[in-house]
Design a protein around this motif. Sequence first.
Motif, PDB file in Angstrom:
ATOM      1  N   ALA A  92       9.007  24.091  13.296  1.00  0.00           N
ATOM      2  CA  ALA A  92      10.167  23.571  14.034  1.00  0.00           C
ATOM      3  C   ALA A  92       9.685  22.678  15.171  1.00  0.00           C
ATOM      4  O   ALA A  92       8.670  22.955  15.816  1.00  0.00           O
ATOM      5  N   TYR A  93      10.426  21.599  15.381  1.00  0.00           N
ATOM      6  CA  TYR A  93      10.076  20.646  16.430  1.00  0.00           C
ATOM      7  C   TYR A  93      11.366  19.991  16.888  1.00  0.00           C
ATOM      8  O   TYR A  93      12.118  19.477  16.059  1.00  0.00           O
ATOM      9  N   PRO A  94      11.635  20.025  18.198  1.00  0.00           N
ATOM     10  CA  PRO A  94      12.913  19.456  18.671  1.00  0.00           C
ATOM     11  C   PRO A  94      13.101  18.026  18.180  1.00  0.00           C
ATOM     12  O   PRO A  94      12.137  17.271  18.134  1.00  0.00           O
ATOM     13  N   PRO A  95      14.298  17.691  17.749  1.00  0.00           N
ATOM     14  CA  PRO A  95      15.557  18.414  17.924  1.00  0.00           C
ATOM     15  C   PRO A  95      15.871  19.396  16.805  1.00  0.00           C
ATOM     16  O   PRO A  95      16.957  19.946  16.752  1.00  0.00           O
ATOM     17  N   TYR A  96      14.928  19.644  15.884  1.00  0.00           N
ATOM     18  CA  TYR A  96      15.188  20.525  14.752  1.00  0.00           C
ATOM     19  C   TYR A  96      14.825  21.961  15.124  1.00  0.00           C
ATOM     20  O   TYR A  96      13.669  22.235  15.456  1.00  0.00           O
ATOM     21  N   PRO A  97      15.802  22.876  15.056  1.00  0.00           N
ATOM     22  CA  PRO A  97      15.582  24.238  15.540  1.00  0.00           C
ATOM     23  C   PRO A  97      14.830  25.155  14.577  1.00  0.00           C
ATOM     24  O   PRO A  97      14.376  26.221  14.977  1.00  0.00           O
ATOM     25  N   ARG A  98      14.688  24.776  13.328  1.00  0.00           N
ATOM     26  CA  ARG A  98      14.041  25.640  12.336  1.00  0.00           C
ATOM     27  C   ARG A  98      12.857  24.931  11.686  1.00  0.00           C
ATOM     28  O   ARG A  98      12.772  23.707  11.693  1.00  0.00           O
ATOM     29  N   ASP A  99      11.994  25.746  11.091  1.00  0.00           N
ATOM     30  CA  ASP A  99      10.905  25.170  10.300  1.00  0.00           C
ATOM     31  C   ASP A  99      11.498  24.288   9.209  1.00  0.00           C
ATOM     32  O   ASP A  99      12.674  24.411   8.866  1.00  0.00           O
ATOM     33  N   GLY A 100      10.676  23.437   8.660  1.00  0.00           N
ATOM     34  CA  GLY A 100      11.136  22.538   7.607  1.00  0.00           C
ATOM     35  C   GLY A 100      10.231  22.582   6.399  1.00  0.00           C
ATOM     36  O   GLY A 100       9.151  23.168   6.432  1.00  0.00           O
ATOM     37  N   HIS A 101      10.697  21.979   5.339  1.00  0.00           N
ATOM     38  CA  HIS A 101       9.901  21.784   4.133  1.00  0.00           C
ATOM     39  C   HIS A 101       9.508  20.313   4.079  1.00  0.00           C
ATOM     40  O   HIS A 101      10.301  19.443   4.424  1.00  0.00           O
ATOM     41  N   GLY A 136       0.780  -1.224   0.000  1.00  0.00           N
ATOM     42  CA  GLY A 136       0.000   0.000   0.000  1.00  0.00           C
ATOM     43  C   GLY A 136       0.816   1.281   0.000  1.00  0.00           C
ATOM     44  O   GLY A 136       0.263   2.358   0.247  1.00  0.00           O
ATOM     45  N   LEU A 137       2.132   1.202  -0.283  1.00  0.00           N
ATOM     46  CA  LEU A 137       2.931   2.425  -0.312  1.00  0.00           C
ATOM     47  C   LEU A 137       2.356   3.360  -1.374  1.00  0.00           C
ATOM     48  O   LEU A 137       2.268   3.017  -2.543  1.00  0.00           O
ATOM     49  N   ARG A 138       1.936   4.532  -0.939  1.00  0.00           N
ATOM     50  CA  ARG A 138       1.332   5.484  -1.855  1.00  0.00           C
ATOM     51  C   ARG A 138       2.037   6.829  -1.857  1.00  0.00           C
ATOM     52  O   ARG A 138       1.803   7.661  -2.721  1.00  0.00           O
ATOM     53  N   ARG A 139       2.940   7.035  -0.867  1.00  0.00           N
ATOM     54  CA  ARG A 139       3.541   8.356  -0.715  1.00  0.00           C
ATOM     55  C   ARG A 139       4.904   8.242  -0.047  1.00  0.00           C
ATOM     56  O   ARG A 139       5.059   7.485   0.901  1.00  0.00           O
ATOM     57  N   VAL A 140       5.874   8.988  -0.562  1.00  0.00           N
ATOM     58  CA  VAL A 140       7.181   9.096   0.081  1.00  0.00           C
ATOM     59  C   VAL A 140       7.408  10.577   0.376  1.00  0.00           C
ATOM     60  O   VAL A 140       7.213  11.425  -0.508  1.00  0.00           O
ATOM     61  N   GLU A 141       7.788  10.863   1.604  1.00  0.00           N
ATOM     62  CA  GLU A 141       8.020  12.243   2.031  1.00  0.00           C
ATOM     63  C   GLU A 141       9.515  12.494   2.211  1.00  0.00           C
ATOM     64  O   GLU A 141      10.246  11.617   2.662  1.00  0.00           O
ATOM     65  N   LEU A 142       9.920  13.699   1.890  1.00  0.00           N
ATOM     66  CA  LEU A 142      11.289  14.146   2.064  1.00  0.00           C
ATOM     67  C   LEU A 142      11.203  15.420   2.905  1.00  0.00           C
ATOM     68  O   LEU A 142      10.544  16.383   2.502  1.00  0.00           O
ATOM     69  N   LEU A 143      11.811  15.402   4.088  1.00  0.00           N
ATOM     70  CA  LEU A 143      11.760  16.540   4.997  1.00  0.00           C
ATOM     71  C   LEU A 143      13.153  17.129   5.140  1.00  0.00           C
ATOM     72  O   LEU A 143      14.136  16.384   5.219  1.00  0.00           O
ATOM     73  N   HIS A 144      13.228  18.450   5.181  1.00  0.00           N
ATOM     74  CA  HIS A 144      14.502  19.120   5.442  1.00  0.00           C
ATOM     75  C   HIS A 144      14.230  20.485   6.050  1.00  0.00           C
ATOM     76  O   HIS A 144      13.133  21.034   5.900  1.00  0.00           O
TER      77      HIS A 144
END
Length: 191
Positions: free
Chosen positions: A175-184, A143-151
């Motif tokens: 932003a959400y710990p441990p990531y200090p900045r917003d992401g895409h 059922g894999l329908r989506r792959v996400e790439l976050l940075h």
Amino acid sequence: MTEIRSATEVLRVPAAGAAGGLVLRPWRAEDAETVIEAYGDPHIARWTTRAIEGPEDARWWLDLQRRGREDGTRLAFAVCAERLGTDDGAVLGNISLRWNEDTGREVAEVGYWTLAHARGQGVAPRALEALSAWAFEAFAQDGLRRVELLHQVDNLASCRVAEKAGYRFERILPAYPPYPRDGHVHVREAG
């Protein structure tokens, strides 16, 4: 759940223009020095949440990749230069596909890094394209329908890689710990 065909499965990426072919193969114990080198690179360390500083840390990281492959939660590949049809070419980077318990097998997340000497040669987008196409085929029955790439938003190189590999920008991730900045969040969907 789809099982990996074997613990040593490799994916081959044909040469493109002046760029040689790539091989995506499972990480091996003898790759420890490469892992230490990678995580010692400030351009890679900047985006990671755990330091890899010596042989013990590298063994931990390699064991994490092995365990993920065995339990089907993470498939990490050393991205290597193809050498005469073997799997022994120089390691150029890392790419992984992992599943989150909350999303089951419908949504996976991809991550990658490229060693300094291999940057700017199209390694990351080619590896990402190959892994994505393979994953949608290999895990279709799950059922894999989506792959996400976050940075993080300031990781412009990852944004370019996502676009080159056909991942569309979807939204800003706060932003959400441990990531200090917003992401895409970039996504690629089956079909």
